[in-house]
Scaffold this motif. Structure first.
Motif, short mmCIF file in Angstrom:
data_model
loop_
_atom_site.label_atom_id
_atom_site.label_comp_id
_atom_site.label_asym_id
_atom_site.label_seq_id
_atom_site.Cartn_x
_atom_site.Cartn_y
_atom_site.Cartn_z
N LYS A 1 -1.76 0.47 9.11
CA LYS A 1 -1.26 0.80 8.39
C LYS A 1 0.17 1.56 8.90
O LYS A 1 0.56 1.33 10.03
CB LYS A 1 -2.31 2.46 8.85
CG LYS A 1 -2.11 3.52 8.57
CD LYS A 1 -2.82 4.76 8.31
CE LYS A 1 -2.43 6.33 8.14
NZ LYS A 1 -2.20 5.80 6.51
N ILE B 1 3.84 7.40 -5.48
CA ILE B 1 3.70 7.58 -5.07
C ILE B 1 3.32 9.19 -5.61
O ILE B 1 2.22 10.05 -4.30
CB ILE B 1 5.22 8.14 -4.12
CG1 ILE B 1 6.03 8.58 -4.26
CG2 ILE B 1 5.22 6.82 -3.34
CD1 ILE B 1 7.01 8.94 -3.51
N ASN C 1 -0.23 10.51 -3.09
CA ASN C 1 -0.67 9.80 -1.91
C ASN C 1 -1.17 8.57 -1.83
O ASN C 1 -2.15 8.65 -1.02
CB ASN C 1 -1.10 11.06 -1.22
CG ASN C 1 0.00 12.86 -1.65
OD1 ASN C 1 0.61 12.52 -1.39
ND2 ASN C 1 -0.94 13.30 -1.67
N SER D 1 -2.00 5.59 -0.14
CA SER D 1 -1.69 5.05 1.37
C SER D 1 -1.12 3.63 1.24
O SER D 1 -0.52 3.15 2.78
CB SER D 1 -3.60 4.65 2.17
OG SER D 1 -4.39 3.46 1.58
N LEU E 1 1.33 1.08 -0.94
CA LEU E 1 2.64 0.73 -1.85
C LEU E 1 3.10 -0.75 -2.63
O LEU E 1 3.57 -0.88 -1.11
CB LEU E 1 3.74 1.97 -1.98
CG LEU E 1 4.73 1.64 -2.64
CD1 LEU E 1 3.96 1.97 -3.99
CD2 LEU E 1 5.79 2.67 -2.41
N ASN F 1 7.59 5.14 3.67
CA ASN F 1 7.34 4.42 4.51
C ASN F 1 7.55 5.28 5.72
O ASN F 1 6.00 5.06 6.81
CB ASN F 1 8.23 2.92 4.91
CG ASN F 1 7.76 2.01 6.16
OD1 ASN F 1 8.27 2.36 7.03
ND2 ASN F 1 6.50 1.65 6.05
N THR G 1 3.32 5.70 4.37
CA THR G 1 2.82 4.95 3.56
C THR G 1 2.66 3.24 4.08
O THR G 1 3.96 3.22 4.93
CB THR G 1 3.19 5.63 2.61
OG1 THR G 1 2.86 6.44 1.69
CG2 THR G 1 2.78 4.31 1.38
#
Length: 228
Positions: free
Chosen positions: A27, A152, A155, A157, A159, A184, A188
């Protein structure tokens, strides 16, 4: 988190396009996916978007094994993803504002939430003064900024950007990549498939290189390493 574990992909005609692919993307990472044309990048992108599934192995995104995902659940799975394409894919009969609004409408967002979020996102991508413009009135860079805003707005998580600078001049391409970098930094996970050697070399992000369907290099602060 995204996990590819011994992933292989072959089509009915026997064409094997991915072989024993393994990686973990945590993540919040920023990852470039590079390789010559036909190396297998497009097939991997399709797996990120759940447009295809492995023939063998496991591909897990956000704790979901995409191969066992029920058809009715795919739209909900994709809500956690933002997608940016080389050819923008904007709705030509809608304004900048309406293109972004449409992405919120699909997920059932309220009018109040739209009024609150869309101006913020347009400001983030530098298009607050172009909200009423139509795609035909925009430059290539502006179109890609709309595509990013749309990607985006809910929202996501993760992209996924597939050749996001392919139709842009070098200066605009760097501006778009800096925008993705800022996204980022807000948390994201960003995955970019690209042939843009100079951008990859300059940004010094993680690079996963594919050759003949196999990962041949996975480097932190990597470089492109291929001839276009």
């Amino acid at each position: 988190m995204i996990i590819a574990r011994n992933v292989g992909k072959r089509y009915e005609e026997g064409n094997e396009v991915l072989k024993n692919v393994n990686f973990i993307i945590d993540k919040g990472e920023f990852v470039f996916l590079v390789g010559a044309s036909g190396a297998g990048k497009s097939t991997l992108i399709k797996m990120f978007l759940r447009e295809t599934v492995p023939s063998e192995g496991e591909f897990i995104m956000n704790n979901t094994n995409i191969a066992t995902l029920k058809h009715k659940d795919i739209p909900y799975f994709r809500r956690a993803l933002g997608v940016v394409f080389q050819d923008f894919r904007l709705l030509e009969d809608m304004t900048v504002y309406e293109n972004v609004e449409f992405a919120m409408t699909i997920v059932g967002a309220s009018k109040r939430l739209k009024r609150k979020k869309i101006p913020i996102i347009l400001n983030q991508v530098g298009l607050q003064s172009r909200a009423k413009a139509y795609p035909s009135q925009l430059s290539g860079g502006e179109k890609q900024r709309v595509a990013i805003a749309r990607a985006i707005i809910n929202n996501p998580s993760i992209l996924v950007a597939d050749e996001p600078t392919g139709n842009l001049d070098p200066e605009t391409a760097h501006e778009i990549m800096e925008l993705l970098n800022e996204i980022n930094k807000k948390g994201t996970t960003v995955i970019v498939a690209t042939h843009a050697k100079e951008i990859v070399d300059d940004m010094q992000k993680r690079v996963i290189a594919i050759e003949n369907g196999t990962i041949v290099r996975d480097e932190e602060k990597g470089v492109y390493g291929y001839e276009n």
